[in-house]
Design a protein around this motif. Structure first.
Motif, PDB file in Angstrom:
ATOM      1  N   GLN A 162     -10.334   1.698   7.687  1.00 52.12           N
ATOM      2  CA  GLN A 162     -10.479   1.881   6.242  1.00 52.12           C
ATOM      3  C   GLN A 162      -9.598   3.018   5.749  1.00 52.12           C
ATOM      4  N   ALA A 163      -8.715   2.708   4.803  1.00 50.67           N
ATOM      5  CA  ALA A 163      -7.869   3.727   4.183  1.00 50.67           C
ATOM      6  C   ALA A 163      -8.563   4.213   2.916  1.00 50.67           C
TER       7      ALA A 163
ATOM      8  N   SER B 190       0.715   7.533   7.441  1.00 50.63           N
ATOM      9  CA  SER B 190      -0.701   7.830   7.255  1.00 50.63           C
ATOM     10  C   SER B 190      -1.057   9.227   7.742  1.00 50.63           C
TER      11      SER B 190
ATOM     12  N   ARG C   4      -7.220   8.341   6.674  1.00 49.91           N
ATOM     13  CA  ARG C   4      -8.164   7.556   7.471  1.00 49.91           C
ATOM     14  C   ARG C   4      -9.054   8.494   8.283  1.00 49.91           C
TER      15      ARG C   4
ATOM     16  N   PRO D  85      -8.609   6.826  -0.489  1.00 47.00           N
ATOM     17  CA  PRO D  85      -7.701   7.586  -1.357  1.00 47.00           C
ATOM     18  C   PRO D  85      -8.250   8.974  -1.677  1.00 47.00           C
TER      19      PRO D  85
ATOM     20  N   THR E 100       0.818  -1.214   0.000  1.00 44.76           N
ATOM     21  CA  THR E 100       0.000   0.000   0.000  1.00 44.76           C
ATOM     22  C   THR E 100       0.851   1.263   0.000  1.00 44.76           C
ATOM     23  N   LEU E 101       2.120   1.152   0.380  1.00 42.16           N
ATOM     24  CA  LEU E 101       3.020   2.309   0.389  1.00 42.16           C
ATOM     25  C   LEU E 101       3.919   2.328  -0.839  1.00 42.16           C
ATOM     26  N   ASP E 102       3.735   1.346  -1.720  1.00 42.02           N
ATOM     27  CA  ASP E 102       4.522   1.294  -2.948  1.00 42.02           C
ATOM     28  C   ASP E 102       3.673   1.742  -4.134  1.00 42.02           C
ATOM     29  N   THR E 103       2.910   2.812  -3.932  1.00 44.68           N
ATOM     30  CA  THR E 103       2.036   3.396  -4.943  1.00 44.68           C
ATOM     31  C   THR E 103       2.041   4.903  -4.758  1.00 44.68           C
TER      32      THR E 103
ATOM     33  N   PHE F 297      -3.413   8.350   0.680  1.00 41.18           N
ATOM     34  CA  PHE F 297      -4.490   7.795   1.484  1.00 41.18           C
ATOM     35  C   PHE F 297      -4.649   8.569   2.789  1.00 41.18           C
TER      36      PHE F 297
ATOM     37  N   ARG G 299      -0.576   6.791  -4.854  1.00 36.06           N
ATOM     38  CA  ARG G 299      -1.868   7.259  -4.344  1.00 36.06           C
ATOM     39  C   ARG G 299      -1.718   7.779  -2.918  1.00 36.06           C
TER      40      ARG G 299
ATOM     41  N   THR H 169       6.439   7.169  -4.825  1.00 38.36           N
ATOM     42  CA  THR H 169       5.784   6.385  -3.777  1.00 38.36           C
ATOM     43  C   THR H 169       6.285   6.847  -2.404  1.00 38.36           C
TER      44      THR H 169
END
Length: 208
Positions: free
Chosen positions: A85-86, A138, A77, A88, A68-71, A75, A73, A97
Motif C-alpha cells: 500500500q502506497a 519510493s 510505504r 500519500p 503514479t509517478l506522473d503526479t 508517497f 503527490r 512530478t
C-alpha cells in the motif's frame, strides 16, 4: 403552532450551518501549511568522465514511468505494516512530478560528465538515443523511525533503430529523517548515484 415549528426549524438549520463554518475555519487554521520539495541544487560540475569520449553528444529522452509517478503527490510505504500500500503525505508535495524531477537531474548530471545532452525535439540524424524508464521511486519505512529511498531505472541505448545495450540500475539510500523532507533528500542522493552508474555504463559501450 406552525409558526413556532417553522422558527424552531430555522434556528436549527442556522445552528448547523454555523457549526459547519466554525469547523471549516478550525481545519483551515490548524492544518500545517503545504510544503513542496525538489532535489535541491545540482552540485558543482565534476571532471568529465570516460563516457564523454565514447558519446560526446547524446539525445536523452525524458524519463517515462507509471501514472503514479506522473503526479506531484509524495508517497511512502510502511514495509513493516503493508508494503503493498502506497500512502500519500497529507501536507507535502513535489515541486514537479517524480518523472520530471528525475529527467532534469539525470540530464544535468550526464551533461556534467562532459556529454552534450540534446532533447528529442533537437534530434539530428545519426546521434544515439538514451531512453529511460523508471520502475520504482519510493520511500519505504522499515519502522516508524527508519526509512530508505529506492529507485529502479531501466536504460536503453539506441543507435538508429538498433538497440545497442540495455541495463537496469537500482539504488537505495537511507533517509536522514523519518519524514517527507528526509525522503526527498534520500531520493535526490539516490538519483545522483543512478546518474553516476549511467555514465559508468556508457563508458563501457562501444563508441560510434
Amino acid at each position: 403552532m406552525k409558526q413556532f415549528r417553522f422558527r424552531h426549524r430555522l434556528c436549527r438549520n442556522a445552528a448547523i450551518v454555523l457549526a459547519a463554518a466554525l469547523l471549516a475555519g478550525c481545519a483551515s487554521t490548524k492544518g500545517p501549511a503545504p510544503t513542496s520539495f525538489d532535489f535541491g541544487p545540482v552540485a558543482a560540475p565534476v571532471t568529465p568522465t570516460p563516457a564523454a569520449a565514447s558519446y560526446p553528444a547524446l539525445i536523452v529522452a525524458d524519463v517515462s514511468g507509471p501514472a503514479t509517478l506522473d503526479t506531484d503527490r509524495m508517497f511512502y510505504r510502511l514495509a513493516y505494516a503493508n508494503a503493498q500500500q502506497a500512502l500519500p503525505y497529507a501536507y507535502n508535495r513535489w515541486a514537479a512530478t517524480p518523472l520530471q524531477l528525475l529527467s532534469q537531474r539525470l540530464k544535468a548530471r550526464i551533461a556534467q560528465g562532459g556529454v552534450k545532452v540534446l532533447s528529442i525535439s533537437d534530434a539530428t540524424g545519426g546521434l544515439p538515443v538514451l531512453r529511460l524508464e523508471m520502475d520504482e521511486f519510493s520511500q519505504n519505512f522499515a519502522s516508524a523511525t527508519e526509512s530508505t529511498a529506492h529507485i529502479s531505472l531501466r536504460a536503453s541505448l539506441f543507435r538508429g533503430h538498433q538497440l545497442v545495450d540495455q541495463r537496469t540500475f537500482t539504488r537505495s539510500a537511507p533517509a536522514p529523517s523519518a519524514d517527507a523532507a528526509g525522503g526527498a533528500s534520500a531520493l535526490a542522493a539516490t538519483s545522483d548515484a543512478i546518474a553516476a552508474d549511467l555514465l559508468a555504463w556508457l563508458a563501457t559501450l562501444p563508441p560510434r
